[in-house]
Design an enzyme around this catalytic site. Structure first.
Site, short mmCIF file in Angstrom:
data_model
loop_
_atom_site.label_atom_id
_atom_site.label_comp_id
_atom_site.label_asym_id
_atom_site.label_seq_id
_atom_site.Cartn_x
_atom_site.Cartn_y
_atom_site.Cartn_z
N PRO A 109 0.82 -1.21 0.00
CA PRO A 109 0.00 0.00 0.00
C PRO A 109 0.86 1.26 0.00
O PRO A 109 1.97 1.26 0.54
CB PRO A 109 -0.79 -0.12 1.32
CG PRO A 109 0.06 -0.99 2.19
CD PRO A 109 0.82 -1.91 1.28
N GLY A 111 1.88 5.05 1.17
CA GLY A 111 1.73 5.87 2.38
C GLY A 111 1.84 5.07 3.67
O GLY A 111 1.35 5.50 4.71
N GLY A 113 4.98 3.58 4.65
CA GLY A 113 6.38 3.46 5.07
C GLY A 113 7.11 2.26 4.49
O GLY A 113 8.19 1.90 4.96
N LEU A 114 6.52 1.64 3.47
CA LEU A 114 7.17 0.46 2.89
C LEU A 114 7.83 0.77 1.54
O LEU A 114 8.22 -0.14 0.82
CB LEU A 114 6.16 -0.69 2.74
CG LEU A 114 5.56 -1.22 4.04
CD1 LEU A 114 4.56 -2.34 3.78
CD2 LEU A 114 6.65 -1.73 5.00
N GLY A 115 7.93 2.04 1.22
CA GLY A 115 8.66 2.42 0.00
C GLY A 115 7.89 2.14 -1.28
O GLY A 115 8.48 1.85 -2.32
N SER A 117 6.17 4.21 -3.32
CA SER A 117 6.41 5.12 -4.45
C SER A 117 7.79 4.89 -5.06
O SER A 117 7.94 4.92 -6.28
CB SER A 117 6.22 6.58 -4.02
OG SER A 117 7.10 6.91 -2.98
N ALA A 118 8.80 4.62 -4.22
CA ALA A 118 10.14 4.38 -4.76
C ALA A 118 10.14 3.11 -5.61
O ALA A 118 10.76 3.07 -6.68
CB ALA A 118 11.15 4.27 -3.63
N ASP A 160 15.00 5.00 0.10
CA ASP A 160 13.94 4.17 -0.49
C ASP A 160 14.28 3.75 -1.92
O ASP A 160 14.14 2.58 -2.28
CB ASP A 160 12.59 4.92 -0.51
CG ASP A 160 11.97 5.02 0.86
OD1 ASP A 160 12.67 4.80 1.85
OD2 ASP A 160 10.75 5.31 0.94
O1 PMV Z 1 9.21 6.57 2.64
P1 PMV Z 1 9.19 6.24 4.10
O2 PMV Z 1 7.92 6.62 4.78
O3 PMV Z 1 9.67 4.86 4.35
O4 PMV Z 1 10.28 7.21 4.80
C1 PMV Z 1 11.59 7.19 4.40
C2 PMV Z 1 12.49 7.44 5.53
C3 PMV Z 1 12.64 8.87 6.03
O5 PMV Z 1 13.88 8.87 6.73
C4 PMV Z 1 11.53 9.24 6.99
C5 PMV Z 1 12.68 9.90 4.91
C6 PMV Z 1 13.90 9.79 4.01
O6 PMV Z 1 13.82 10.33 2.89
O7 PMV Z 1 14.92 9.21 4.38
#
Ligand code: PMV
Length: 320
Positions: A109, A111, A113-115, A117-118, A160
């Site tokens: 999903p 948003g 924190g599992l990356g 979009s990357a 990410d």
């Molecule tokens: O994309 P997320 O929600 O996994 O966050 C990445 C990690 C952060 O340190 C919060 C942001 C970053 O760009 O490193």
């Protein structure tokens, strides 16, 4: 690291029916060091097998992106974050006047924190290069995917997109070469969703505000997180599970002190520890999203304990 391989040689699944290539970008978890990594400290990330798959075909119609898992078609002229990101990525990949149709399937999903979009940025970049049969090296993959990622994340550290590209575990420091992390034994983890998405951009901005208000205090917290991350590198390489669990708990406490935790994240970590996990923490930007628990031999028990309170989780093994 990748050399300039033809993408057809590089982790590609051929879809015989469509005569196109399914290109992968990995999702990830951050084991240690999120947020502090934005300020130059060390972080440890590990790719997971989930992520995004993309295929591209030349088209006679204007370029478009079809995110099949979300039933979402993004037109290249669309005025939305996805539209901006798509246009920026087409430009970064030097598509020029060509029209291109891209299909994407994603199994994490957005948003959380599992990356997500990357992983999409990397899969789409690979798909675009594959359609033109152009070689794509590691640095170009990162650079293109970062252009996409910046639309959603503002000023991401790059952790990410690095995980999405490499598909391995590694030690990351902003603008420094990646150090691979060799685990003594596979890491057995349970991952849980809080059910609440959060914006990484907003969470990073919240931390930046605290940093502007009380720079010395927040710098101290980042230094402490950095110490934990470096201790964790040693412990992970030597397979000292109990110590890694304790370090995860401490990392979570420091992230909570930056007001990045939520009631559900606290509940998820608490339940995991009670079910036998050696340690637990939020992963990624926090403010919702996911938590991870180190649970050698008991990851399924942890997932069931989460399920008993209505939280959805799954198990994973990180082996490299
Ligand atoms: O994309 P997320 O929600 O996994 O966050 C990445 C990690 C952060 O340190 C919060 C942001 C970053 O760009 O490193």
């Amino acid at each position: 690291m990748y050399n300039a391989l033809s993408l057809k040689q590089c982790g590609v699944v051929v879809d015989e029916n469509k005569k196109s290539f399914q290109m992968h970008g990995h999702a990830k978890i951050i084991l240690f060091g999120e947020h502090a990594v934005v300020y130059g400290r060390h972080a440890i990330a590990a790719a997971i097998k989930q992520g995004s798959y993309a295929s591209a075909q030349l088209s006679t119609k204007p370029s478009c992106l079809h995110i099949r898992s979300w039933d979402r078609i993004v037109d290249c002229n669309e005025e939305s974050e996805l539209g901006f990101a798509f246009r920026a990525l087409l430009q970064a990949c030097q598509v020029g006047e060509q029209n291109i149709h891209i299909d994407v399937d994603v199994d994490v999903p957005g948003g959380f924190g599992l990356g997500c979009s990357a992983s999409m940025g990397v899969a789409i970049t690979r798909a675009i290069y594959s359609v033109f049969d152009r070689p794509l090296d590691y640095e170009t993959t990162l650079a293109c995917a970062l252009v996409w990622e910046r639309v959603f994340h503002g000023s991401p550290s790059g952790i990410d997109v690095t995980a999405a590209t490499l598909g391995t575990s590694f030690i990351f420091q902003r603008n420094k070469p990646i150090q691979p992390l060799t685990l003594l034994e596979p890491l057995e983890l349970a991952i849980v969703s809080t059910g609440h998405s959060s914006s990484t951009k907003k969470m990073v901005e919240d931390v930046a505000r605290q940093h502007a208000q009380t720079p010395q205090m927040v710098e101290c917290i980042f230094d402490d997180i950095d110490t934990l991350s470096l201790k964790a590198v040693d412990a992970l390489q030597a397979g000292r599970w109990t110590e890694i669990g304790t370090l995860m708990d401490l990392n979570h406490a420091l992230l909570s002190s930056l007001m990045l935790s939520t009631e559900t994240l606290e509940q998820a970590c608490h339940i995991a520890r009670n079910a036998g996990a050696l340690g637990a923490k939020l992963t990624g930007a926090g403010g919702g999203g996911c938590a991870i628990a180190l649970a050698p031999g008991c990851s399924q028990t942890v997932v069931e304990a989460w399920r008993s309170v209505g939280l959805y989780g799954f198990t994973t093994k990180i082996s490299i």
